[in-house]
Design an enzyme around this catalytic site. Structure first.
Site, mmCIF file in Angstrom:
data_model
loop_
_atom_site.group_PDB
_atom_site.id
_atom_site.type_symbol
_atom_site.label_atom_id
_atom_site.label_comp_id
_atom_site.label_asym_id
_atom_site.label_seq_id
_atom_site.Cartn_x
_atom_site.Cartn_y
_atom_site.Cartn_z
ATOM 1 N N GLY A 1 0.817 -1.210 0.000
ATOM 2 C CA GLY A 1 0.000 0.000 0.000
ATOM 3 C C GLY A 1 0.850 1.258 0.000
ATOM 4 C CB CYS B 1 1.824 -0.256 3.737
ATOM 5 S SG CYS B 1 2.175 -1.682 4.772
ATOM 6 N N GLY C 1 -3.909 -3.583 -2.169
ATOM 7 C CA GLY C 1 -2.675 -2.806 -2.134
ATOM 8 C C GLY C 1 -1.987 -2.737 -3.480
ATOM 9 N N GLY D 1 -7.621 1.816 -1.211
ATOM 10 C CA GLY D 1 -7.455 2.727 -0.084
ATOM 11 C C GLY D 1 -7.161 4.120 -0.579
ATOM 12 C CB SER D 2 -4.036 5.648 -1.915
ATOM 13 O OG SER D 2 -3.788 4.748 -2.986
ATOM 14 N NE ARG E 1 -5.633 7.564 11.534
ATOM 15 C CZ ARG E 1 -6.028 8.115 12.675
ATOM 16 N NH1 ARG E 1 -5.378 9.173 13.148
ATOM 17 N NH2 ARG E 1 -7.043 7.620 13.346
ATOM 18 N N GLY E 2 -2.092 5.243 7.221
ATOM 19 C CA GLY E 2 -2.071 3.789 7.294
ATOM 20 C C GLY E 2 -2.526 3.329 8.667
ATOM 21 N N GLY F 1 -1.254 1.105 10.286
ATOM 22 C CA GLY F 1 -0.067 0.795 11.068
ATOM 23 C C GLY F 1 0.724 2.029 11.452
ATOM 24 N NE ARG G 1 -5.065 -4.151 8.994
ATOM 25 C CZ ARG G 1 -4.172 -4.248 8.017
ATOM 26 N NH1 ARG G 1 -2.915 -3.890 8.261
ATOM 27 N NH2 ARG G 1 -4.506 -4.680 6.827
ATOM 28 C CD GLU H 1 7.990 2.740 -26.044
ATOM 29 O OE1 GLU H 1 8.762 2.997 -26.992
ATOM 30 O OE2 GLU H 1 7.579 1.584 -25.773
#
Length: 515
Positions: free
Chosen positions: A329, A332, A366, A388-389, A413-414, A416, A430, A501
């Site tokens: 992620g 992450c 991710g 997520g993002s 924010r993550g 973690g 987690r 390219e």
């Protein structure tokens, strides 16, 4: 003159590219940018591509899009938007169990067919209490019964029109029975009417709500006009057997999280996601066993995993779906700090190839920063893709907008990150950090540029996936997976020069508008 250069005649077509098995068979770890999918043959329109795909063994989505259970990505507003667009949202657990269950309730009550458990009030309730109900659930149009419960005799309905101008303290103390729209002025349907019949009556009556009553005048269910409009506006909408929006919720594997699961189940959650950065643990296996013995009909998504060996333990334990990804992620830093993880493309292919033998779908979680990455992950065997993002910064994501150097941003924010771990013990669990004296961050806190509404962004993603499948020559996601495993879909490694390219290059300046 050059005939001798031709080998095999004019019908000869050299084999091009690599199969997925060959691409990932040499031991290298690949990201989505490290390869490209070669085009196939087009004989269908892009808008006919079927994006239906399984989320778990028993739950399927009309669009393969899932929002991540992060506290800066998914709460009720995001989950509602995801389900309306054909995907699903997973509510984060970095909060109290009561708050999370309340978010499930908001989603489940947002869109329904026959509403069998609507909010019902008694005749002596005060106007100010009705305002509180409206604030909590986001709607009015509340049945009034003699008992204040479902099954009581219908006395009337209290609507926004009845209370909109009741703003003085004296008016706020008024009883509902004094201002409600009375039973004699209501249009009702009788129990036994089909959903189509009730909807037709609701359309003809031009009312906002249609109570369903039995022969004794007791209310048994309710239909809302807004639901009719939503059915037309969102044809891909993800719903359960009761025509309520689908929603999932994350939980950790601590003993106290069993209470959380009970509250989520009471609120009507459709599936549970066991939220861990490393899912191959005795804690997750024991939690799956408890869930399957206590709630055998509740679908459980386990993870995260990145290897077939990890997947095996969770599949053997009874997981109905797997979440794949570790350290890929954008926020992450697990791979950097813990020296553990796997490049995402390799992880998705390896786990999907193993899990498909047991009928267990996987979620690619991710490493996705564009619609092309989504198509690649689906082309490697993923059934759905978690974002997520990509969704952080949208209107529906939790948090307030702020400006920096003239740019409108939202915090991201993550789970973690130290910020998230300090906010709630669930985030520490987690990462197995709840008992550590010194917390080791596995994520960062940042900001994301305003993306506007999910209701504009998700249709762009859906259309992009359909066009990608069209170029590959797959008219459905199930066909895409079959073609990949049979070797019909071909891949090619990309050098750094090829990657350069394949993106915008050679311009002095440019504006990149995607939709």
């Amino acid at each position: 003159m050059a005939d001798y250069l031709i080998s095999g005649g004019t019908g000869y077509v050299p084999e091009d590219g690599l199969t997925a098995s060959n691409l990932f068979g040499n031991g290298d770890g690949l990201t989505y940018n490290d390869f490209i999918i070669l085009p196939g043959f087009i004989d269908f329109a892009s808008d006919t591509v079927d994006l239906a795909s399984p989320l778990t063994k028993k739950i399927a989505l009309n669009a393969p899009l899932v929002s991540s259970p992060m506290d800066t990505v998914t709460e009720a507003e995001m989950a509602i938007a995801m389900a309306l667009q054909g995907g699903v949202g997973i509510l984060h657990c970095n909060c109290t169990p009561e708050f999370q269950a309340g978010e499930v309730t908001k989603v489940k009550k947002f869109k329904q067919g026959f509403i069998s458990n609507p909010v019902v009030v008694g005749p002596k309730l005060r106007v100010k209490d009705v305002f509180e109900i409206k604030k909590r659930f986001g709607y009015s149009g509340i049945p009034v019964t003699d008992t204040g419960r479902m099954g009581g005799k219908l006395l009337g309905i209290i609507t926004s029109r009845d209370i909109d101008f009741m703003i003085t303290p004296q008016q706020q103390e008024s009883h509902v029975e004094d201002i409600m729209t009375r039973r004699a002025d209501l249009v009702v349907a009788h129990s036994g009417a089909t959903l189509d019949e009730a909807n037709e009556l609701l359309q003809r009556s031009k009312k906002g709500k249609l109570p369903i009553v039995d022969d004794d005048g007791n209310i048994v269910s309710l239909i809302a006009r807004t639901d009719l409009k939503k059915n037309r506006t969102y044809p891909l909408c993800s719903t359960d057997s009761q025509n309520q929006l689908l929603v999932g919720a994350a939980t950790s594997t601590r003993e106290e999280d069993k209470k959380r699961v009970e509250l989520l189940r009471e609120a009507g959650v459709d599936f549970i996601v066991l939220d861990s950065s490393q899912g191959n643990s005795v804690y997750q296996i024991e939690m799956i066993a408890w869930l399957k013995s206590t709630h055998p009909d509740l679908q459980v998504i386990a993870g995260n995993v990145v290897t077939a060996a990890q997947a095996k333990n969770l599949i053997d334990a009874g997981a109905d779906g797997l979440r794949v990804g570790m350290g890929s992620g954008s926020i992450c830093i697990t791979q950097e700090v813990m020296a553990v993880g796997r490049p995402q493309a390799t992880a998705v292919y390896k786990v999907a190839e193993y899990a498909r033998r047991f009928g267990v779908p996987i979620i690619a979680d991710g490493g996705v920063s564009s619609v092309g990455h989504i198509t690649k992950s689906l082309g490697l065997g993923a059934s759905t893709v978690m974002m997520g993002s990509l969704l952080a910064g949208t209107t529906e994501a939790p948090g307030e907008y702020f400006f920096s150097d003239g740019v409108r941003l939202k915090k991201y924010r993550g789970m973690g990150s130290l910020d998230a771990m300090d906010a709630n013990p669930a985030s520490q669990s987690r990462y197995f950090s709840e008992h550590d004296k010194i917390k080791v961050a596995q994520g960062v806190t940042g900001s994301i540029v305003d993306k506007g509404s999910v209701h504009r962004f998700l249709p762009y993603l859906i259309s992009g996936i359909q066009h990608g499948c069209q170029d590959i020559g797959a008219n459905s996601l199930s066909s895409l997976r079959s073609m990949m495993y049979s070797g019909e879909v071909r891949f090619e490694r990309r050098t750094l020069s090829a990657q350069k390219e394949g993106s915008v290059h050679g311009l002095h300046s440019y504006e990149k508008r995607l939709f």
